[in-house]
Design a protein around this motif. Structure first.
Motif, PDB file in Angstrom:
ATOM      1  N   MET A   1       0.831  -1.203   0.000  1.00  0.00           N
ATOM      2  CA  MET A   1       0.000   0.000   0.000  1.00  0.00           C
ATOM      3  C   MET A   1       0.868   1.256   0.000  1.00  0.00           C
ATOM      4  N   LYS A   2       2.032   1.214   0.664  1.00  0.00           N
ATOM      5  CA  LYS A   2       2.948   2.366   0.635  1.00  0.00           C
ATOM      6  C   LYS A   2       3.475   2.582  -0.781  1.00  0.00           C
ATOM      7  N   LYS A   3       3.780   1.479  -1.446  1.00  0.00           N
ATOM      8  CA  LYS A   3       4.260   1.552  -2.829  1.00  0.00           C
ATOM      9  C   LYS A   3       3.164   2.129  -3.732  1.00  0.00           C
ATOM     10  N   ILE A   4       1.946   1.689  -3.526  1.00  0.00           N
ATOM     11  CA  ILE A   4       0.814   2.193  -4.304  1.00  0.00           C
ATOM     12  C   ILE A   4       0.614   3.682  -4.028  1.00  0.00           C
ATOM     13  N   GLY A   5       0.699   4.074  -2.755  1.00  0.00           N
ATOM     14  CA  GLY A   5       0.565   5.477  -2.387  1.00  0.00           C
ATOM     15  C   GLY A   5       1.642   6.340  -3.024  1.00  0.00           C
ATOM     16  N   LEU A   6       2.871   5.850  -3.045  1.00  0.00           N
ATOM     17  CA  LEU A   6       3.974   6.596  -3.660  1.00  0.00           C
ATOM     18  C   LEU A   6       3.753   6.743  -5.164  1.00  0.00           C
ATOM     19  N   GLN A   7       3.322   5.668  -5.810  1.00  0.00           N
ATOM     20  CA  GLN A   7       3.066   5.721  -7.252  1.00  0.00           C
ATOM     21  C   GLN A   7       1.913   6.671  -7.575  1.00  0.00           C
TER      22      GLN A   7
ATOM     23  N   SER B   1       4.153  19.578  -5.262  1.00  0.00           N
ATOM     24  CA  SER B   1       3.066  18.584  -5.199  1.00  0.00           C
ATOM     25  C   SER B   1       3.547  17.289  -4.577  1.00  0.00           C
ATOM     26  N   PHE B   2       4.728  16.855  -4.985  1.00  0.00           N
ATOM     27  CA  PHE B   2       5.270  15.605  -4.459  1.00  0.00           C
ATOM     28  C   PHE B   2       5.525  15.725  -2.952  1.00  0.00           C
ATOM     29  N   ILE B   3       6.059  16.855  -2.525  1.00  0.00           N
ATOM     30  CA  ILE B   3       6.316  17.073  -1.092  1.00  0.00           C
ATOM     31  C   ILE B   3       5.004  17.070  -0.304  1.00  0.00           C
ATOM     32  N   ILE B   4       3.985  17.762  -0.824  1.00  0.00           N
ATOM     33  CA  ILE B   4       2.679  17.762  -0.157  1.00  0.00           C
ATOM     34  C   ILE B   4       2.174  16.327  -0.021  1.00  0.00           C
TER      35      ILE B   4
ATOM     36  N   ILE C   1       3.901  14.501   2.749  1.00  0.00           N
ATOM     37  CA  ILE C   1       3.609  14.991   4.099  1.00  0.00           C
ATOM     38  C   ILE C   1       2.172  14.681   4.511  1.00  0.00           C
ATOM     39  N   VAL C   2       1.237  14.931   3.606  1.00  0.00           N
ATOM     40  CA  VAL C   2      -0.188  14.778   3.929  1.00  0.00           C
ATOM     41  C   VAL C   2      -0.654  13.370   3.538  1.00  0.00           C
ATOM     42  N   PRO C   3      -1.146  12.600   4.504  1.00  0.00           N
ATOM     43  CA  PRO C   3      -1.667  11.266   4.170  1.00  0.00           C
ATOM     44  C   PRO C   3      -3.051  11.401   3.518  1.00  0.00           C
ATOM     45  N   MET C   4      -3.058  11.684   2.223  1.00  0.00           N
ATOM     46  CA  MET C   4      -4.294  12.026   1.513  1.00  0.00           C
ATOM     47  C   MET C   4      -5.387  10.975   1.689  1.00  0.00           C
ATOM     48  N   LYS C   5      -5.053   9.714   1.517  1.00  0.00           N
ATOM     49  CA  LYS C   5      -6.088   8.670   1.634  1.00  0.00           C
ATOM     50  C   LYS C   5      -6.705   8.689   3.023  1.00  0.00           C
ATOM     51  N   LYS C   6      -5.881   8.818   4.032  1.00  0.00           N
ATOM     52  CA  LYS C   6      -6.373   8.839   5.410  1.00  0.00           C
ATOM     53  C   LYS C   6      -7.261  10.062   5.653  1.00  0.00           C
TER      54      LYS C   6
ATOM     55  N   LYS D   1      -6.764   2.598 -10.562  1.00  0.00           N
ATOM     56  CA  LYS D   1      -6.991   1.303 -11.214  1.00  0.00           C
ATOM     57  C   LYS D   1      -5.695   0.800 -11.858  1.00  0.00           C
ATOM     58  N   PHE D   2      -4.978   1.702 -12.539  1.00  0.00           N
ATOM     59  CA  PHE D   2      -3.711   1.359 -13.188  1.00  0.00           C
ATOM     60  C   PHE D   2      -2.672   0.897 -12.169  1.00  0.00           C
ATOM     61  N   VAL D   3      -2.518   1.661 -11.094  1.00  0.00           N
ATOM     62  CA  VAL D   3      -1.507   1.364 -10.080  1.00  0.00           C
ATOM     63  C   VAL D   3      -1.849   0.071  -9.334  1.00  0.00           C
ATOM     64  N   MET D   4      -3.112  -0.117  -9.025  1.00  0.00           N
ATOM     65  CA  MET D   4      -3.527  -1.338  -8.331  1.00  0.00           C
ATOM     66  C   MET D   4      -3.239  -2.561  -9.216  1.00  0.00           C
TER      67      MET D   4
END
Length: 164
Positions: free
Chosen positions: A3-9, A49-52, A55-60, A143-146
């Motif tokens: 999930m961390k890898k998916i979040g990073l992608q 954008s990448f830094i934001i 820092i911000v756990p968007m999904k959470k 969908k692509f990343v998953m």
């Protein structure tokens, strides 16, 4: 771990896409489009954008707000709200940064540029454009990343209905 890898992608895809679109819109709407100005805006915007996103756990944040509003996850109202959250977190920071950079560039060359009116106009345009972009590309990228990471989610149409 996956999930961390998916979040990073997702962070990378969203940062690049949103930055590209907002940089293009911003430089075109300024009336002074140049390729170097666009490229500088795009690179700086992508980094911010990448830094934001790191820092911000968007999904959470998005899932928490969807839950607090008693919305069904993955429903249209939940997606509309999640998009709004992303838009309000990313867009004002990116727009302020890009307008400030343009302001410094313009004033260093002796031009007068009223910062606040330009920022407000750019922010309104950017909020609308980013909302549409985020709403459209997020499910496509997810969908692509998953799929790329071998994670299957619920079927696109939801759970199958009972058949007789």
């Amino acid at each position: 771990m996956n999930m961390k890898k998916i979040g990073l992608q997702m962070n990378i895809l969203m940062a690049v896409t949103l930055s590209f679109c907002l940089s293009l819109i911003g430089t075109l709407s300024s009336g002074h489009f140049t390729v170097p100005a666009f490229l500088i805006s795009f690179v700086i915007s992508t980094i911010i954008s990448f830094i934001i996103g790191m820092i911000v756990p968007m999904k959470k944040v998005e899932d928490g707000l969807v839950s607090k509003c008693n919305l069904q996850p993955h429903s249209l109202p939940a997606r509309l709200l999640s998009t709004l959250v992303s838009d309000f977190i990313y867009t004002p920071i990116l727009t302020f940064s890009m307008v400030f950079m343009a302001y410094k560039q313009a004033t260093s060359h002796g031009q007068k540029m009223p910062f606040v009116p330009v920022f407000i106009k750019s922010l309104i345009i950017s909020l609308i454009a980013a909302y549409i972009i985020i709403f459209i590309v997020t499910p496509i990228f997810l969908k692509f990343v998953m799929k790329k990471n071998g994670v299957s989610g619920p079927p696109a149409g939801g759970p199958p209905a009972d058949r007789k």
